[in-house]
Design a protein around this motif. Structure first.
Motif, mmCIF file in Angstrom:
data_model
loop_
_atom_site.group_PDB
_atom_site.id
_atom_site.type_symbol
_atom_site.label_atom_id
_atom_site.label_comp_id
_atom_site.label_asym_id
_atom_site.label_seq_id
_atom_site.Cartn_x
_atom_site.Cartn_y
_atom_site.Cartn_z
ATOM 1 N N LEU A 1 0.831 -1.205 0.000
ATOM 2 C CA LEU A 1 0.000 0.000 0.000
ATOM 3 C C LEU A 1 0.864 1.254 0.000
ATOM 4 O O LEU A 1 0.619 2.191 -0.769
ATOM 5 C CB LEU A 1 -0.915 -0.003 1.221
ATOM 6 C CG LEU A 1 -1.710 1.285 1.490
ATOM 7 C CD1 LEU A 1 -2.736 1.513 0.399
ATOM 8 C CD2 LEU A 1 -2.377 1.228 2.856
ATOM 9 N N ALA A 2 1.892 1.277 0.865
ATOM 10 C CA ALA A 2 2.768 2.450 0.967
ATOM 11 C C ALA A 2 3.475 2.724 -0.364
ATOM 12 O O ALA A 2 3.587 3.882 -0.797
ATOM 13 C CB ALA A 2 3.800 2.234 2.079
ATOM 14 N N LEU A 3 3.951 1.676 -1.023
ATOM 15 C CA LEU A 3 4.593 1.844 -2.334
ATOM 16 C C LEU A 3 3.623 2.453 -3.338
ATOM 17 O O LEU A 3 3.985 3.367 -4.089
ATOM 18 C CB LEU A 3 5.084 0.494 -2.857
ATOM 19 C CG LEU A 3 6.430 -0.012 -2.362
ATOM 20 C CD1 LEU A 3 6.661 -1.443 -2.830
ATOM 21 C CD2 LEU A 3 7.558 0.884 -2.851
ATOM 22 N N ALA A 4 2.389 1.956 -3.344
ATOM 23 C CA ALA A 4 1.386 2.465 -4.282
ATOM 24 C C ALA A 4 1.082 3.934 -4.029
ATOM 25 O O ALA A 4 0.994 4.739 -4.963
ATOM 26 C CB ALA A 4 0.110 1.631 -4.185
ATOM 27 N N LEU A 5 0.944 4.316 -2.752
ATOM 28 C CA LEU A 5 0.600 5.701 -2.418
ATOM 29 C C LEU A 5 1.737 6.658 -2.752
ATOM 30 O O LEU A 5 1.527 7.733 -3.324
ATOM 31 C CB LEU A 5 0.247 5.810 -0.932
ATOM 32 C CG LEU A 5 -0.966 5.021 -0.447
ATOM 33 C CD1 LEU A 5 -1.197 5.262 1.034
ATOM 34 C CD2 LEU A 5 -2.217 5.374 -1.236
ATOM 35 N N VAL A 6 2.963 6.282 -2.380
ATOM 36 C CA VAL A 6 4.106 7.184 -2.562
ATOM 37 C C VAL A 6 4.475 7.307 -4.038
ATOM 38 O O VAL A 6 4.767 8.402 -4.526
ATOM 39 C CB VAL A 6 5.318 6.701 -1.731
ATOM 40 C CG1 VAL A 6 6.564 7.509 -2.064
ATOM 41 C CG2 VAL A 6 5.013 6.816 -0.246
ATOM 42 N N LEU A 7 4.458 6.190 -4.762
ATOM 43 C CA LEU A 7 4.892 6.213 -6.159
ATOM 44 C C LEU A 7 3.749 6.532 -7.122
ATOM 45 O O LEU A 7 3.991 6.939 -8.259
ATOM 46 C CB LEU A 7 5.522 4.869 -6.538
ATOM 47 C CG LEU A 7 6.766 4.467 -5.726
ATOM 48 C CD1 LEU A 7 7.289 3.107 -6.179
ATOM 49 C CD2 LEU A 7 7.862 5.523 -5.846
#
Length: 525
Positions: A249-255
């Motif tokens: 989830l964090a990867l999707a939000l940040v990138l």
């Protein structure tokens, strides 16, 4: 349920719609070219565009979804907003300046700059349409839940009618106003949103004697999870799988933020790269203020309304902020907050519709079907027809997804953007060897893998919170596929380039580099 005065709620919302439609109509009188319709003639300042950028980005997921996620899950719900604020650094440092200088109207302009035009533009348009539809469906689902509270409409048919009305108004914004009208709607909406969350935050802390710790103590007492809501691990951390899901989830939000098509398109509305950078700085400050307030609102809803009441209300988690507004300020504040939230949905969906229609008209119709030989009036006409079609699809999807947490649905759109767009953009802007095959492999590899993993994930089937909870065809264990699909897209782009056999055009690469760094030859003032 809330005892809300429906007349007050509707009148506040009606005033906003009439005011913004008038502004959109006034702006439309100056839409004389394709540049005016798609990019507002690059006439906005960095400050204006930064506020509009935050208005374009701060969606129902930000206002309703995150406040609800915090009210139910505590600390873990706040993780969404941390990812979204940090993400703007990627846009500031890597994307905004070069994108503004290299492209003209759409993301496809940059991706196809030194590649074979037709296949790359078609791929970019496909990615834009899929991502925009996912994002719009989330906004429409938020509209259904919100209006269930606003008008006390509990039937699915009534909420479906409301979603259809949202779709019609949003299409009107785009048909009449183009980018210029839509930008002014987003500026007004962003200012109203910041003012309303700030006002709600001040009222809320005032109820606890301006003592945030006292509010947190009350929140832990009203939550069935107790003090666990103040620490990470309630939603992401119960198992190793949930920890991996959180990283995904964090990867999707940040990138994903820096590669959303409707965010990227906003960089073309300013006259130069300096104003594009200034836009991102202003947008980042607006985000930081907004999400600081949302943290207080989320825990305030937990303290004053209670997690159980929120989850059982029409709209579920999405109803936390409106219920809190009623608790703090009665029907008037509820009407204002609901109207602003509804305006948020309208403005964001209008921006998404404009982006999707511009991508199809400019990339597919003008450059793939007509081989670049079309007049601007025909192109804009096709964009308007596409806007109507996209609006119909968004209405149907929103009705199907009604009741889902909008922050969660939007996170899937971010995963799609990070998978299909970001690797391709970074390779296009910074890797000299990158070629057409690498571009196509990167876009389609990221898009296809992400869509397939979403379809066969717990987001769609197999759990109580799924879109189809009564069936189970999920074999991928994570709710967000970013941790798999994003690296896969980078790998596909690399392998496609290395194995493709075709050489990159050194002259086009040199032109793109000079133009990206200086803006010379961009065709925009």
């Amino acid at each position: 349920m809330t005892g809300a005065n429906t007349a007050i709620n509707l009148s506040v919302f009606g005033i906003f719609v009439l005011l913004t439609l008038y502004i959109v109509y006034r702006a439309s009188t100056r839409n004389v070219s394709a540049s005016d319709y798609y990019a507002a003639g690059s006439s906005f300042t960095g400050t204006q565009n930064g506020i509009a950028l935050s208005g374009d980005f701060l969606s129902a997921a930000s206002f309703l979804g995150i406040s609800g996620a915090i009210a139910v899950n505590g600390y873990d719900g706040f993780m969404y907003s941390i990812g979204w604020v940090v993400a703007w650094l990627i846009g500031l440092m890597l994307i905004s300046e070069r994108l503004r200088n290299t492209g003209r109207f759409t993301m496809g302009d940059v991706m196809a700059f030194r590649m074979r035009q037709r296949p790359v533009r078609a791929a970019a348009a496909n990615a834009t349409l899929v991502i925009s539809l996912f994002y719009m469906i989330a906004q429409m689902a938020g509209a259904g839940g919100l209006m269930a509270l606003l008008l006390d409409v509990h039937s699915k048919v009534g909420q479906a009618v409301i979603i259809a009305v949202v779709g019609i108004v949003m299409v009107l914004y785009v048909l009449v106003g183009g980018m210029k009208g839509t930008t002014w709607v987003q500026i007004i909406k962003a200012v109203l949103l910041i003012l309303s969350v700030s006002m709600l935050t001040i009222f809320l802390i005032g109820k606890f004697g301006f003592d945030f710790s006292s509010m947190l103590d009350r929140a832990t007492q009203r939550s069935p999870l107790g003090e666990a809501v103040l620490s990470p691990g309630v939603k992401y951390g119960a198992s190793d799988l949930s920890k991996i899901d959180f990283i995904s989830l964090a990867l999707a939000l940040v990138l994903g933020t820096a590669s959303l098509p409707h965010v990227l398109m906003r960089f073309y509305t300013v006259p130069n790269a300096r104003e594009a950078r200034k836009s991102v700085v202003w947008a980042t400050w607006m985000m930081a203020i907004f999400y600081s307030c949302i943290l207080v609102i989320g825990f305030g809803a937990m303290a004053l309304v209670g997690s159980d009441k929120i989850t059982s209300a029409p709209g579920g988690e999405n109803s936390a902020a409106p219920l809190l507004a009623f608790q703090v300020g009665g029907t008037v504040l509820l009407g204002i907050v609901c109207a602003v939230a509804f305006a948020t949905i309208l403005a964001v969906v209008a921006g998404l519709t404009l982006t999707a229609s511009a991508s199809f008209a400019h990339d597919v119709y003008a450059n793939v079907i007509k081989h670049g030989e079309t007049n601007p009036a025909d192109e804009v006409r096709v964009a308007r027809i596409t806007a109507v079609c996209v609006g119909v699809l968004a209405i149907v999807g929103g009705i199907a997804a009604n009741g889902q947490n909008v922050a969660f649905l939007v996170a899937l759109a971010f995963a799609l953007a990070a998978s299909a767009n970001l690797p391709t953009l970074l390779y296009s802007l910074f890797w000299k060897r990158f070629n057409t095959r690498g571009t196509l492999w990167s876009i389609y590899g990221g898009l296809t893998s992400c869509v397939l993993l979403i379809v066969f994930s717990p987001a769609i089937s197999g759990s109580k919170s799924s879109m189809f909870p009564d069936v189970d065809f999920a074999f991928f264990p994570l709710s967000n596929p970013g941790i798999v699909s994003i690296p896969l897209s980078f790998l596909a782009g690399f392998l496609g380039t290395v194995l493709g056999g075709e050489k990159a055009d050194p002259a086009k690469q040199a032109e793109m580099e000079v133009r990206g760094l200086t803006g010379i030859g961009s065709g925009l003032r």
